[in-house]
Design a protein around this motif. Sequence first.
Motif, short mmCIF file in Angstrom:
data_model
loop_
_atom_site.label_atom_id
_atom_site.label_comp_id
_atom_site.label_asym_id
_atom_site.label_seq_id
_atom_site.Cartn_x
_atom_site.Cartn_y
_atom_site.Cartn_z
N GLU A 2 0.89 -1.18 0.00
CA GLU A 2 -0.01 -0.01 -0.02
C GLU A 2 0.73 1.28 0.01
OE1 GLU A 2 -0.50 -0.96 4.70
OE2 GLU A 2 -0.64 -2.29 2.80
N TYR A 3 2.33 1.18 0.02
CA TYR A 3 3.00 2.28 -0.10
C TYR A 3 4.03 2.41 -1.25
CZ TYR A 3 1.67 3.15 4.95
OH TYR A 3 0.77 3.21 6.13
N GLN A 4 4.18 3.61 -1.41
CA GLN A 4 5.31 3.85 -2.49
C GLN A 4 6.34 4.43 -2.03
OE1 GLN A 4 4.56 7.00 -5.58
NE2 GLN A 4 4.99 5.55 -7.10
N LEU A 5 7.60 3.82 -2.03
CA LEU A 5 8.86 4.49 -1.50
C LEU A 5 9.58 4.90 -2.70
CD1 LEU A 5 10.98 4.66 0.75
CD2 LEU A 5 11.90 2.38 0.13
N ILE A 6 10.06 6.29 -2.35
CA ILE A 6 10.97 6.85 -3.57
C ILE A 6 12.18 7.26 -3.10
CG2 ILE A 6 10.82 8.95 -5.09
CD1 ILE A 6 7.57 8.89 -4.00
N ILE A 7 13.28 6.64 -3.78
CA ILE A 7 14.46 7.10 -3.58
C ILE A 7 15.00 8.13 -4.61
CG2 ILE A 7 16.82 6.49 -3.24
CD1 ILE A 7 15.79 3.87 -2.16
N LYS A 8 15.40 9.29 -4.10
CA LYS A 8 15.96 10.07 -5.12
C LYS A 8 17.32 10.30 -5.13
CE LYS A 8 13.67 14.31 -4.68
NZ LYS A 8 13.10 14.61 -5.83
N SER A 77 18.09 11.20 -1.44
CA SER A 77 16.84 11.63 -0.32
C SER A 77 15.86 10.43 -0.53
CB SER A 77 16.33 12.96 -0.79
OG SER A 77 17.32 13.93 -0.64
N ALA A 78 15.15 10.26 0.34
CA ALA A 78 14.18 9.21 0.30
C ALA A 78 12.85 9.74 1.04
CB ALA A 78 14.72 8.03 1.05
N ALA A 79 11.52 9.35 0.61
CA ALA A 79 10.33 9.46 1.15
C ALA A 79 9.47 8.54 0.64
CB ALA A 79 9.77 10.85 0.57
N PHE A 80 8.38 8.50 1.43
CA PHE A 80 7.24 7.41 1.18
C PHE A 80 5.63 8.25 1.09
CE2 PHE A 80 7.46 7.12 5.56
CZ PHE A 80 5.92 6.85 6.10
N ARG A 81 4.97 7.47 0.48
CA ARG A 81 3.59 7.93 0.54
C ARG A 81 2.52 6.78 0.35
NH1 ARG A 81 3.27 11.20 -5.19
NH2 ARG A 81 3.93 9.54 -6.61
N LEU A 82 1.12 6.96 0.42
CA LEU A 82 0.34 5.97 0.25
C LEU A 82 0.19 5.99 -1.16
CD1 LEU A 82 -2.69 6.77 2.67
CD2 LEU A 82 -1.34 4.70 2.72
N SER A 83 0.31 4.58 -1.76
CA SER A 83 -0.11 4.42 -3.31
C SER A 83 -1.12 5.35 -4.02
CB SER A 83 -0.22 3.08 -3.67
OG SER A 83 1.06 2.21 -3.33
N ILE A 91 12.07 10.38 4.84
CA ILE A 91 12.69 9.47 5.63
C ILE A 91 14.22 9.58 5.64
CG2 ILE A 91 10.69 7.96 6.12
CD1 ILE A 91 12.01 6.13 4.13
N TRP A 92 14.73 10.24 4.59
CA TRP A 92 16.28 10.40 4.71
C TRP A 92 16.51 11.52 3.72
CZ3 TRP A 92 20.04 8.40 7.33
CH2 TRP A 92 21.33 8.42 6.73
N PRO A 93 17.47 12.50 3.91
CA PRO A 93 18.32 12.29 5.19
C PRO A 93 17.51 12.52 6.66
CG PRO A 93 18.82 14.25 4.24
CD PRO A 93 17.85 13.50 3.13
N LEU A 94 17.93 12.23 7.65
CA LEU A 94 17.25 12.62 8.85
C LEU A 94 17.31 14.04 9.32
CD1 LEU A 94 18.75 9.64 10.98
CD2 LEU A 94 16.52 9.86 10.02
N ARG A 95 16.21 14.55 9.85
CA ARG A 95 16.33 15.78 10.03
C ARG A 95 16.54 16.89 8.88
NH1 ARG A 95 18.63 13.72 14.60
NH2 ARG A 95 17.34 13.63 16.54
N SER A 96 16.21 16.30 7.67
CA SER A 96 16.09 17.34 6.59
C SER A 96 15.78 18.84 6.70
CB SER A 96 15.64 16.41 5.33
OG SER A 96 15.99 17.18 4.08
N THR A 97 16.43 19.60 5.87
CA THR A 97 15.74 21.01 6.10
C THR A 97 15.10 21.08 4.71
OG1 THR A 97 17.94 21.75 5.30
CG2 THR A 97 17.68 21.72 7.60
N ARG A 98 15.42 20.38 4.12
CA ARG A 98 14.65 20.59 2.62
C ARG A 98 13.46 19.89 2.38
NH1 ARG A 98 18.14 19.51 -3.08
NH2 ARG A 98 19.87 19.72 -1.28
N LYS A 99 12.29 20.25 1.94
CA LYS A 99 11.01 19.46 1.66
C LYS A 99 11.44 18.39 0.56
CE LYS A 99 6.34 19.88 1.20
NZ LYS A 99 5.10 20.56 1.04
N PHE A 100 10.90 17.19 0.68
CA PHE A 100 10.89 16.31 -0.69
C PHE A 100 9.89 16.49 -1.53
CE2 PHE A 100 10.66 12.27 -2.71
CZ PHE A 100 11.69 11.90 -2.80
N LYS A 101 10.53 16.72 -2.75
CA LYS A 101 9.29 17.12 -3.79
C LYS A 101 9.79 16.46 -5.04
CE LYS A 101 9.37 22.29 -2.61
NZ LYS A 101 9.54 23.48 -3.37
#
Length: 103
Positions: A2-8, A77-83, A91-101
């Motif tokens: 049910e989730y989509q993991l994205i590695i940038k 960088s990495a993030a996830f969302r519901l499919s 979720i990566w990097p930890l304590r990122s100051t940049r929003k994942f887009k």
Amino acid sequence: MEYQLIIKFWRKSLADEAFLATVEGELKQALGTTVELEGLDVSAKEINLFMLTSDPRHSFRRAKDVLERLGALNAVSAAFRLSGGAQLTSIWPLRSTRKFKLP
């Protein structure tokens, strides 16, 4: 799954794009059937690798070991969302100051 993991992958941090084939192969081997690789989205500044998973945090922890071994962890960088969802959780990097887009 049910989730989509994205590695940038940030292009300026990669030596060449051939590296991606190596990463994909290593991730398939390390993650096995816990993820389904969906494909890549390529733009001028970044390359996004999409995968479906039931547990994105656990899948990224396993992927992180591969990325670290290949010397690429600082280039991602990495993030996830519901499919099918729009809201991304970084979720990566930890304590990122940049929003994942996504582009």
